[in-house]
Structure formats: structure tokens, C-alpha cells
Design a protein around this motif. Structure first.
Motif, PDB file in Angstrom:
ATOM      1  N   THR A   1     -49.206  30.353  -8.677  1.00 41.38           N
ATOM      2  CA  THR A   1     -50.565  29.895  -8.941  1.00 41.38           C
ATOM      3  C   THR A   1     -50.549  28.571  -9.685  1.00 41.38           C
ATOM      4  OG1 THR A   1     -51.187  32.204  -9.118  1.00 41.38           O
ATOM      5  CG2 THR A   1     -52.797  30.599  -9.831  1.00 41.38           C
ATOM      6  N   GLN A   2     -49.653  28.444 -10.642  1.00 32.10           N
ATOM      7  CA  GLN A   2     -49.613  27.204 -11.403  1.00 32.10           C
ATOM      8  C   GLN A   2     -49.143  26.025 -10.558  1.00 32.10           C
ATOM      9  OE1 GLN A   2     -48.444  26.946 -15.510  1.00 32.10           O
ATOM     10  NE2 GLN A   2     -47.948  29.116 -15.454  1.00 32.10           N
ATOM     11  N   MET A   3     -48.243  26.328  -9.617  1.00 32.25           N
ATOM     12  CA  MET A   3     -47.748  25.254  -8.752  1.00 32.25           C
ATOM     13  C   MET A   3     -48.885  24.582  -7.999  1.00 32.25           C
ATOM     14  SD  MET A   3     -44.633  24.991  -9.243  1.00 32.25           S
ATOM     15  CE  MET A   3     -43.571  26.013 -10.257  1.00 32.25           C
ATOM     16  N   HIS A   4     -49.862  25.420  -7.589  1.00 31.47           N
ATOM     17  CA  HIS A   4     -50.993  24.873  -6.847  1.00 31.47           C
ATOM     18  C   HIS A   4     -51.716  23.794  -7.640  1.00 31.47           C
ATOM     19  CE1 HIS A   4     -51.377  27.194  -3.175  1.00 31.47           C
ATOM     20  NE2 HIS A   4     -50.875  28.210  -3.838  1.00 31.47           N
ATOM     21  N   ALA A   5     -51.664  23.927  -8.964  1.00 26.55           N
ATOM     22  CA  ALA A   5     -52.380  22.968  -9.808  1.00 26.55           C
ATOM     23  C   ALA A   5     -51.556  21.686 -10.007  1.00 26.55           C
ATOM     24  CB  ALA A   5     -52.717  23.597 -11.151  1.00 26.55           C
TER      25      ALA A   5
ATOM     26  N   ILE B   1     -61.503  21.960  -8.660  1.00 27.18           N
ATOM     27  CA  ILE B   1     -61.201  23.055  -7.737  1.00 27.18           C
ATOM     28  C   ILE B   1     -59.749  23.492  -7.864  1.00 27.18           C
ATOM     29  CG2 ILE B   1     -61.124  23.716  -5.309  1.00 27.18           C
ATOM     30  CD1 ILE B   1     -63.548  21.910  -4.866  1.00 27.18           C
ATOM     31  N   THR B   2     -58.834  22.512  -7.988  1.00 19.43           N
ATOM     32  CA  THR B   2     -57.432  22.886  -8.096  1.00 19.43           C
ATOM     33  C   THR B   2     -57.189  23.720  -9.349  1.00 19.43           C
ATOM     34  OG1 THR B   2     -56.908  20.800  -7.028  1.00 19.43           O
ATOM     35  CG2 THR B   2     -55.085  21.999  -7.999  1.00 19.43           C
ATOM     36  N   GLN B   3     -57.831  23.341 -10.434  1.00 19.62           N
ATOM     37  CA  GLN B   3     -57.617  24.098 -11.664  1.00 19.62           C
ATOM     38  C   GLN B   3     -58.218  25.497 -11.609  1.00 19.62           C
ATOM     39  OE1 GLN B   3     -57.754  22.343 -15.600  1.00 19.62           O
ATOM     40  NE2 GLN B   3     -58.366  20.427 -14.647  1.00 19.62           N
ATOM     41  N   MET B   4     -59.308  25.605 -10.848  1.00 19.20           N
ATOM     42  CA  MET B   4     -59.928  26.921 -10.725  1.00 19.20           C
ATOM     43  C   MET B   4     -58.957  27.921 -10.118  1.00 19.20           C
ATOM     44  SD  MET B   4     -62.832  26.739 -11.982  1.00 19.20           S
ATOM     45  CE  MET B   4     -63.664  25.301 -12.641  1.00 19.20           C
TER      46      MET B   4
END
Lengths: 208, 208
Positions: free
Chosen positions: A116-120, B115-118
Motif C-alpha cells: 500500500t505504501q509503495m503506491h504512494a 488520491i495517491t495518499q488516500m
């Protein structure tokens, strides 16, 4: 969990010890498991946790992102080998692998936290996608191309779109909507729906 | 950008001023635009930026997540109205809306940041999905159900899976693989491929 081959070029100095590589990667995993954020991790903190000096880490990885990429790799499992017989069954096996990875992620606080963090972190996510995921996509494209050669798949839809049509519905559930079910049989249902379409089949006795 | 109706119940005191609601939401947007992280935002910081007291914010939203949800809503655009004529064309319009939202996100540092942080805040993402996105999904399901009634869509594939088959490929490109193209015509290509399948059509003169 095994230490993967590092992607970083050897910079200098003594030969690297695979045990040290593994100890550093496991230290990073431990910190993440304890709830460290990707942004909050530092080479210094990882080195301390691994009981090595910062220079030892930098000798192996040029920066934190390169190290994190190897941490991600260490969490991977090998994808399915295509049987080479039925294209439909090979596609089901690939989607079933994705379904199982999705379930594993839901059951692992570590995997969820890391992924999930990678997505950010767009750059890191892209690097991960272009190495680890790309290897799986190459395998998928090979199956799709085989399907086009055997006549099981139309040749007028480009390969990238074909890949998205099969994997998109599974990714949508596994990654974007973690609270949705990933039931057994989902891989088969997706593959058959994409192969045969969701419009009613034209009647075989229809004119034209 | 307009202030949406707040989801929070009115707690007490004087009637709320829509101008104050909007000022608070715009203050949060400004902080995010300047690079604030979702985790780093605080009611206190937002109140300061908006030039109001903390109590004024808490009178409107019970906590930061409720406020952030309204911030997200303020970034939404209304989805397309189904024409009610061709199910295929209505599906194309829905996917074209998603494609344009994906492009807008790529062109806006603010949208991408938010959005990315969400995604990294599962509870917030889920709340967003279950309100804002759910409204769009309801519209999509209505179109799919209409297609089943008119005979344009098979009735033996469940609605949830149908929705994922159409939206998954677009979401995969727009959200999970931001560096991939979202070319014009993509919505049509996805809809037609999912409707008619990617296996060659059975020959109309085939037996059985």
C-alpha cells in the motif's frame, strides 16, 4: 523468504556476502513489520537494525529506493509455469496466481503495509512494476500471443489491451477494493467472460 | 470547485455558514496543494490556514477523516447521464468519464497527491469508495441491468463481475499504471471487447 539477487551494480571493495545482503533486507522487513513507514525508513536506521555500518549498506545499494526494491523482490513468489497446452487454462492459472497473491496480501499486515505504501511512492512503484511485475506481464503476453497463433484469441485486439482485459478485473478487486471478495472460481469466470464476451452469443442460425 | 454538502450531522449551535464550510475545505486543499501529507494534516493546521478556530471545524466535522472525505468530494465532477438508448453507448460514456478523470489526475499535482495518499489510508479510501464511487457504480449497475433486460447483455454473469469486467481494465491503466497511455478511443475498445469477447466469434454456419 530468500534474499534475491540485487539489482545494484557492485561498486567496489571486497566481495559481497549473501548473508549480509539477506541480513540487511531482513532488517528492513522487520522495521516495516513493526509499522515503520516507507518514507520514514532510512539507510541509517536499517543499518542499525541489521547491526552493520551505513557504508556496508551503501556498498550494496546506491540509495534507499534500490534497497526497497530488493525488499519487495524478496516478498515475491514465482508465477505459474504455462502448461503450453490450453491457452484458456494458462490464463486461468495466471489469474489464479493473482487471486492468491491478493488473498496473501490481505492476510499479511507486512505485505499490505509495504504494498500500500509503495503506491504512494510513484517512482518506486514504477520501478517495481517495470521489473518484478513486468516479468509476469511478459509471461502473460507470451500466452496471449500463443493464443493468437493457435486461433484461440482474436488478432485484431492489441496485446496490451488484451492483457488489461484479463488482469484488470482481478487487479481491481485485489488491489483497489481490498474489502471485496476474491472467491474461488473467480479466475475461471473472468477468463471465460473475457474470451466469450458478455453479450449473448449470436445465434448460429442467424442470417449473415 | 464548489463546497459539497457535508456528510457530517449538524451538532449544535448557530446555523452553519456555507461560506465557512467552503473556506475550511479550500484551506485543506491549499495545504495539500502545497505538498502537505494526508497523515500530516491536522484539524488545528487546517483551522489556522482557514482563519477560524478549531471549534468551528469540529462543529462541522467530527474528525479529520470526515473533513477529508468532503475535501475529496469537492474534487469530484458529476458522472455522465445515461442516454437510455444504447447500453453499449452508455457504457462507453461511463468509461470515457473514467478515462478523462484519469487524465485529469495525471495533469494535476493536487489530485495525484490527494488520491495517491488516500490509497495508503485504507479506512478513508473505503469511505470514499462507499460514498462517492458507489454513486457511480450504482449508475453503472443500472445500465448493466438495463442491458440484461433488453438482451444486450447476458444474464448468467453476476452484476458485480460485469461491472469489474468493464471498469477493471480502465482502472488498471488510470490508477495502477499511471505511466501507461489513456488514448482516445480506449473506452470504445474496452466496451466492445468485453461485450463481444476476445475469442474469435463462432462461425454463423457452424453446426450446433
Amino acid at each position: 523468504m530468500t534474499a534475491p539477487e540485487s539489482s545494484a551494480p557492485r561498486l567496489r571493495g571486497r566481495p559481497r556476502s549473501p548473508a549480509t545482503d539477506a541480513a540487511i533486507i531482513e532488517a528492513a522487513l522487520r522495521l516495516l513489520e513493526e509499522g515503520a513507514s516507507v518514507g520514514g525508513l532510512s539507510i541509517e536506521g536499517i543499518a542499525r537494525e541489521a547491526g552493520v555500518g551505513k557504508a556496508t549498506v551503501y556498498r550494496r545499494w546506491p540509495d534507499k529506493n534500490a534497497l526497497l526494491l530488493d525488499v519487495l523482490r524478496s516478498l515475491e513468489e514465482p508465477g505459474p509455469e504455462p502448461s503450453g497446452v490450453s491457452v484458456r487454462d494458462d490464463l486461468v492459472a495466471i489469474l489464479e496466481f493473482m487471486r492468491r497473491r491478493g488473498l496473501a496480501k490481505r492476510n499479511s499486515a507486512l505485505l499490505r503495509n509495504v504494498i500500500t505504501q509503495m503506491h504512494a511512492h510513484l517512482e518506486l512503484w514504477r520501478a517495481y512494476d517495470e521489473t518484478v511485475i513486468e516479468a509476469r506481464r511478459t509471461a502473460l503476453r507470451a500466452v496471449l500471443r500463443r493464443g493468437q497463433e493457435t486461433g484461440e484469441i482474436r488478432t485484431d485486439v492489441d496485446l496490451e489491451l488484451l492483457a488489461d482485459l484479463f488482469t484488470g478485473p482481478m487487479l481491481s478487486r485485489a488491489i483497489l477494493h481490498e474489502w471485496k471478495e476474491l472467491p474461488e472460481g473467480l479466475a475461471e469466470r473472468i477468463v471465460d467472460a473475457v474470451l466469450h464476451g458478455v453479450a449473448p452469443a449470436p445465434r448460429a442460425d442467424a442470417p449473415g
